[in-house]
Design an enzyme around this catalytic site. Structure first.
Site, short mmCIF file in Angstrom:
data_model
loop_
_atom_site.label_atom_id
_atom_site.label_comp_id
_atom_site.label_asym_id
_atom_site.label_seq_id
_atom_site.Cartn_x
_atom_site.Cartn_y
_atom_site.Cartn_z
N TYR A 132 0.86 -1.18 0.00
CA TYR A 132 0.00 0.00 0.00
C TYR A 132 0.89 1.23 0.00
O TYR A 132 1.51 1.56 1.00
CB TYR A 132 -0.92 -0.02 1.22
CG TYR A 132 -1.94 1.10 1.28
CD1 TYR A 132 -2.13 1.98 0.22
CD2 TYR A 132 -2.73 1.28 2.41
CE1 TYR A 132 -3.06 2.99 0.28
CE2 TYR A 132 -3.67 2.29 2.49
CZ TYR A 132 -3.83 3.15 1.42
OH TYR A 132 -4.75 4.16 1.49
N LYS A 160 -1.22 -1.32 -4.27
CA LYS A 160 -2.32 -0.37 -4.26
C LYS A 160 -1.69 1.00 -4.46
O LYS A 160 -1.06 1.55 -3.56
CB LYS A 160 -3.10 -0.44 -2.94
CG LYS A 160 -4.23 0.58 -2.84
CD LYS A 160 -4.88 0.54 -1.47
CE LYS A 160 -5.94 1.63 -1.33
NZ LYS A 160 -6.52 1.66 0.03
#
Length: 298
Positions: A132, A160
């Site tokens: 992330y 992500k």
């Protein structure tokens, strides 16, 4: 496992502040019924930092009971690497399909520290990992050079991408090809990211508007760009609610209005009130009044 629409679901609470598993089951089921491709629990939108490790594993268990064969990822976002590793190991034992890992939400790691932390958590969980990268919220940017250092570890399978720079998606694909699955993590850049090669959407407003989110993704993948764009333009004012300090309260209010859910949050957050609440409610109600007829793609 690393394509499609993956809702970053909200965590539901009772008025007394306990976990509301019945409401989570209902809301998670709506995501599955709309055709979402998995569930991500206990992220920023899921108020993960406000939950104890035991509570996060309990939410994971509830999501797994609803998701069936679809993947359920637990977010690892701990201040300390030791705590992150401990939670990753517990998540693996609890049956998580994979992990979404934030390097540290408190201390802003440099490149060496970022690589060391992500590698330690991946080893502790021994599960597939979605990195992330969110330099806006967490001030740690997982850049292409950092990803290059992680690429030798097969457990790192996806990112992500939430840098707020739409150029980054192309940069990652140009450099790595299909080594990493690139998923967009910014709701109001989703159309743009999907148009240049992102293979998935870690979505926020999907929790209130699952059918529209899935329709946009599927239309894009079917090459029906104009139809997807028509829905996306309607959706944009709602998607902007995800890019805010108050994203949790914004989206829980949207859930309350769109699917009849609750707005309970964990302090120090409080539900929206006053002018801010009125502005968000106006956006949601206007969108509901103008909701488009969906053009689905297989």
């Amino acid at each position: 496992m690393w394509t499609g629409v993956l809702p970053a679901v909200t965590t539901k609470f009772t008025p007394d502040g306990d976990l509301d598993h019945a409401e989570m089951e209902r809301c998670f089921a709506l995501q599955m019924q709309a055709g979402c491709d998995g569930i991500i629990v206990c992220g920023s939108l899921g108020e993960g930092p406000m939950l104890s490790p035991d509570e996060r594993l309990a939410v994971l268990k509830t999501a797994r009971s609803v998701a069936g064969a679809k993947p359920v990822l637990l977010t690892i976002s701990e201040a300390g690497t030791r705590e992150a590793c401990a939670l990753a190991a517990r998540a693996a034992k609890a049956g998580a399909s994979g992990l979404m890992v934030v390097p540290s939400p408190i201390y802003h790691t440099d490149a060496d520290e970022t690589v060391a932390t992500l590698s330690a958590v991946a080893a502790a969980g021994d599960l597939p990992v979605m990195i992330y990268s969110n330099r806006v919220a967490y001030r740690v940017d997982v850049t292409v050079p950092i990803m290059e250092r992680l690429a030798a570890d097969a457990r790192f399978v996806a990112i992500k991408e939430s840098s707020d720079d739409i150029r980054r998606t192309t940069e990652i694909i140009n450099h790595f090809g299909d080594r990493f699955a690139v998923l967009t993590g910014v709701d109001n850049l989703a159309f743009e990211a999907l148009s240049v090669g992102a293979v998935g959407w870690v979505a926020g407003l999907v929790v209130a508007f699952p059918e529209e989110t899935v329709a946009i993704y599927r239309l894009m993948k079917a090459g029906r760009i104009a139809e997807a764009l028509e829905i996306y333009r309607w959706f944009r004012p709602l998607l902007d609610l995800d890019v805010s300090t108050f994203l949790v309260q914004n989206i829980k209010l949207a859930e309350a209005l769109a699917i009849g859910s609750t707005e309970h949050v964990r302090m120090p957050r409080k539900p929206l009130s006053g002018e801010r609440r009125a502005a968000v409610e106006a956006i949601v109600r206007t969108a509901l009044e103008r909701r488009p007829a969906l053009k689905r793609a297989a």
